[in-house]
Design an enzyme around this catalytic site. Structure first.
Site, PDB file in Angstrom:
ATOM      1  N   GLU A   1      78.221  -7.651 -93.130  1.00  0.00           N
ATOM      2  CA  GLU A   1      76.870  -7.918 -92.647  1.00  0.00           C
ATOM      3  C   GLU A   1      75.808  -7.675 -93.740  1.00  0.00           C
ATOM      4  O   GLU A   1      75.782  -6.603 -94.359  1.00  0.00           O
ATOM      5  CB  GLU A   1      76.608  -7.007 -91.420  1.00  0.00           C
ATOM      6  CG  GLU A   1      75.216  -7.063 -90.845  1.00  0.00           C
ATOM      7  CD  GLU A   1      74.847  -8.406 -90.215  1.00  0.00           C
ATOM      8  OE1 GLU A   1      75.739  -9.112 -89.714  1.00  0.00           O
ATOM      9  OE2 GLU A   1      73.650  -8.746 -90.239  1.00  0.00           O
TER      10      GLU A   1
ATOM     11  N   THR B   1      74.383 -14.678 -88.893  1.00  0.00           N
ATOM     12  CA  THR B   1      75.799 -14.313 -89.018  1.00  0.00           C
ATOM     13  C   THR B   1      76.711 -15.451 -88.568  1.00  0.00           C
ATOM     14  O   THR B   1      77.736 -15.734 -89.199  1.00  0.00           O
ATOM     15  CB  THR B   1      76.080 -13.047 -88.187  1.00  0.00           C
ATOM     16  OG1 THR B   1      75.310 -11.985 -88.741  1.00  0.00           O
ATOM     17  CG2 THR B   1      77.536 -12.655 -88.212  1.00  0.00           C
TER      18      THR B   1
ATOM     19  N   HIS C   1      73.526  -3.809 -90.443  1.00  0.00           N
ATOM     20  CA  HIS C   1      72.609  -4.772 -89.822  1.00  0.00           C
ATOM     21  C   HIS C   1      71.175  -4.247 -89.929  1.00  0.00           C
ATOM     22  O   HIS C   1      70.951  -3.039 -89.871  1.00  0.00           O
ATOM     23  CB  HIS C   1      72.996  -4.970 -88.342  1.00  0.00           C
ATOM     24  CG  HIS C   1      72.345  -6.171 -87.720  1.00  0.00           C
ATOM     25  ND1 HIS C   1      71.042  -6.174 -87.291  1.00  0.00           N
ATOM     26  CD2 HIS C   1      72.825  -7.419 -87.498  1.00  0.00           C
ATOM     27  CE1 HIS C   1      70.745  -7.371 -86.810  1.00  0.00           C
ATOM     28  NE2 HIS C   1      71.817  -8.151 -86.938  1.00  0.00           N
TER      29      HIS C   1
ATOM     30  N   ASP D   1      77.404 -12.119 -95.539  1.00  0.00           N
ATOM     31  CA  ASP D   1      77.024 -13.259 -94.692  1.00  0.00           C
ATOM     32  C   ASP D   1      75.652 -13.834 -95.016  1.00  0.00           C
ATOM     33  O   ASP D   1      75.465 -15.036 -95.012  1.00  0.00           O
ATOM     34  CB  ASP D   1      77.181 -12.937 -93.197  1.00  0.00           C
ATOM     35  CG  ASP D   1      76.296 -11.815 -92.687  1.00  0.00           C
ATOM     36  OD1 ASP D   1      75.594 -11.173 -93.502  1.00  0.00           O
ATOM     37  OD2 ASP D   1      76.304 -11.567 -91.462  1.00  0.00           O
ATOM     38  N   HIS D   2      74.692 -12.961 -95.274  1.00  0.00           N
ATOM     39  CA  HIS D   2      73.344 -13.466 -95.573  1.00  0.00           C
ATOM     40  C   HIS D   2      72.530 -12.365 -96.231  1.00  0.00           C
ATOM     41  O   HIS D   2      73.010 -11.245 -96.404  1.00  0.00           O
ATOM     42  CB  HIS D   2      72.646 -13.995 -94.309  1.00  0.00           C
ATOM     43  CG  HIS D   2      72.680 -13.015 -93.156  1.00  0.00           C
ATOM     44  ND1 HIS D   2      72.008 -11.825 -93.178  1.00  0.00           N
ATOM     45  CD2 HIS D   2      73.341 -13.042 -91.969  1.00  0.00           C
ATOM     46  CE1 HIS D   2      72.229 -11.176 -92.048  1.00  0.00           C
ATOM     47  NE2 HIS D   2      73.053 -11.880 -91.300  1.00  0.00           N
TER      48      HIS D   2
HETATM   49  C1  GP9 Z   1      76.245  -9.493 -83.784  1.00  0.00           C
HETATM   50  C2  GP9 Z   1      75.961 -10.042 -85.142  1.00  0.00           C
HETATM   51  C3  GP9 Z   1      74.491 -10.050 -85.364  1.00  0.00           C
HETATM   52  O1  GP9 Z   1      77.379 -10.009 -83.201  1.00  0.00           O
HETATM   53  O2  GP9 Z   1      76.517 -11.290 -85.306  1.00  0.00           O
HETATM   54  O3  GP9 Z   1      74.174 -10.433 -86.656  1.00  0.00           O
HETATM   55  P1  GP9 Z   1      72.907 -11.383 -86.964  1.00  0.00           P
HETATM   56  O4  GP9 Z   1      73.287 -12.772 -86.611  1.00  0.00           O
HETATM   57  O5  GP9 Z   1      71.756 -10.853 -86.147  1.00  0.00           O
HETATM   58  O6  GP9 Z   1      72.717 -11.211 -88.435  1.00  0.00           O
END
Ligand code: GP9
Length: 410
Positions: free
Chosen positions: A38, A80, A193, A252-253
């Site tokens: 994340e 995500t 997160h 992911d980002h």
């Molecule tokens: C929760 C997760 C949230 O399942 O995917 O991440 P996000 O999309 O808010 O970065």
């Protein structure tokens, strides 16, 4: 017409003979364990703060892995879910909304499906509500046999949104080890997160005098996740899974804190110029640990849509009738990364698209001189982004892979 153009585009792309490399089939028969981290950005890798390594375990892993040092995320508002989508389908996320939510039943030549066709068992692991981002519908559709959501994990230490990554990783390996080889396990970590605030016992970096509070929280959080990665690797070794598995980690980002002049951007942008700001903003790490393959840093420009073509090359599973937007990051061909909002990067140029997507309103940077040059220089990049994003959208909006599959069956 759009449908025919897209079909012709893939036909031409797939006609080009695949470039052979020393890596081809090096992972044949191995398990695949792929972990999406994340908000993990590449600027923290190999970086020290007040003399302390931010990511000591990933830095160690980097030396033993294929490490791709010029990778950028291609996500948009699906965050995500966009990253998962790009990595497992090799299509670009949509400009608005998440493909998981808007087109959950679309079909693709997806990674889990291909692994399954090659005799692999497939499972996704994410310690959160199964309905979030529509995952409980999308995963079986993409080819995952099982989805281990929060409902399948034992109660453990809660950090931020859910179960902490350390417990998530450990419990995931306990589930994985009960299955049969070969398998593909896809894990989506969650602790780092936004807004990244960690319990006091996990604020282990001594950084009170660094940057701003957002940067400090972010660094403490990714440092914790790095420690969880270390535990995960040790556990995989202990359970005998490390030596017969390819293990992939990628971010992911971005952290959401990468606007101009924030503490995070100033900390990350060691070049201290406008281009440097763009380069670090979307940078994510990508590690592929392949047993028997020496570590190497590869600096081809790439993105999440390239993860699957690269893995298929390593596993020797590529076929010339698959529909993928990405490129193999292990060959010696020129590469580029197309961002969802029209910007493009190669290892020579960075084209920053304007909001109206007109070529003349964008900016073209020469990476070597670090200066902006005539936008005409970046026209081939611009043309590529318009073409790629258009084809990808047409395929998603029309569910064309399923259509083509049915046509070829008839
Ligand atoms: C929760 C997760 C949230 O399942 O995917 O991440 P996000 O999309 O808010 O970065």
């Amino acid at each position: 017409k759009d449908r025919k153009d897209a079909q012709a585009w893939f036909r031409d792309k797939n006609k080009e003979p695949a470039v052979q490399t020393v890596y081809e089939k090096k992972a044949a028969g191995k398990n695949l364990i792929m972990v999406q981290l994340e908000a993990y950005q590449s600027y923290v890798i190999d970086k020290k703060v007040n003399g302390q390594e931010i990511t000591p375990n990933l830095n160690k892993l980097k030396k033993e892995s294929l490490y791709f040092s010029d990778i950028h995320h291609q996500t948009a508002s699906g965050r995500t879910s966009d990253a998962e989508f790009a990595a497992n389908t090799s299509f670009y996320p949509l400009a608005t909304g998440s493909a998981y939510v808007r087109f959950p039943r679309n079909e693709y030549d997806s990674l889990p499906l291909i692994m399954k066709e090659n005799g692999y068992d497939t499972a996704a692991y994410h310690a959160y509500k199964p309905g979030f981002w529509n995952r409980y519908i999308v995963y079986p559709n993409l080819g995952f046999n099982e989805f281990h959501s929060i409902e399948d994990f034992k109660k453990g230490e809660q950090i931020g949104w859910s179960l902490g990554d350390e417990s998530f990783f450990t419990q995931s390996v306990d589930i994985m080890k009960e299955g049969e080889d070969p398998f593909y396990s896809f894990l989506i970590a969650l602790t780092s997160h936004y807004p990244y605030t960690m319990p006091a016992q996990y604020q282990n970096l001594d950084i009170d005098d660094v940057g701003d509070v957002n940067l400090r929280n972010y660094l403490q959080s990714v440092h914790y996740v790095d420690q969880a990665v270390g535990t995960f690797i040790e556990k995989l070794k202990k359970e005998g899974l490390w030596e017969n598995s390819v293990v992939v980690f990628y971010g992911d980002h971005d952290s959401g804190y990468m606007q101009a002049n924030t503490g995070s951007t100033l900390f990350a942008n060691t070049k201290a110029d406008k281009l440097g700001e763009l380069e670090v903003k979307d940078g994510i790490p990508l590690f592929m640990h392949v047993p028997g393959v020496d570590g190497k840093e590869i600096n081809k420009a790439g993105g999440q849509v390239d993860i699957m073509p690269t893995l298929l090359h390593l596993f020797g599973m590529n076929k010339d009738n698959y529909h993928h937007m990405g490129q193999n990051l292990l060959d010696d061909q020129e590469s580029s990364v197309v961002f969802r909002y029209g910007s493009v990067k190669t290892d020579k140029y960075y084209y920053k698209a304007a909001y109206d997507l007109k070529l003349e309103n964008g900016t073209c940077y020469d990476i070597e001189s670090r200066q902006s040059v005539s936008v005409e220089t970046c026209k081939p990049l611009y043309d590529k982004s318009i073409e790629h994003l258009g084809i990808s959208d047409d395929v998603i909006f029309g569910n064309l892979v399923e259509l083509w599959r049915n046509q070829s069956v008839k």
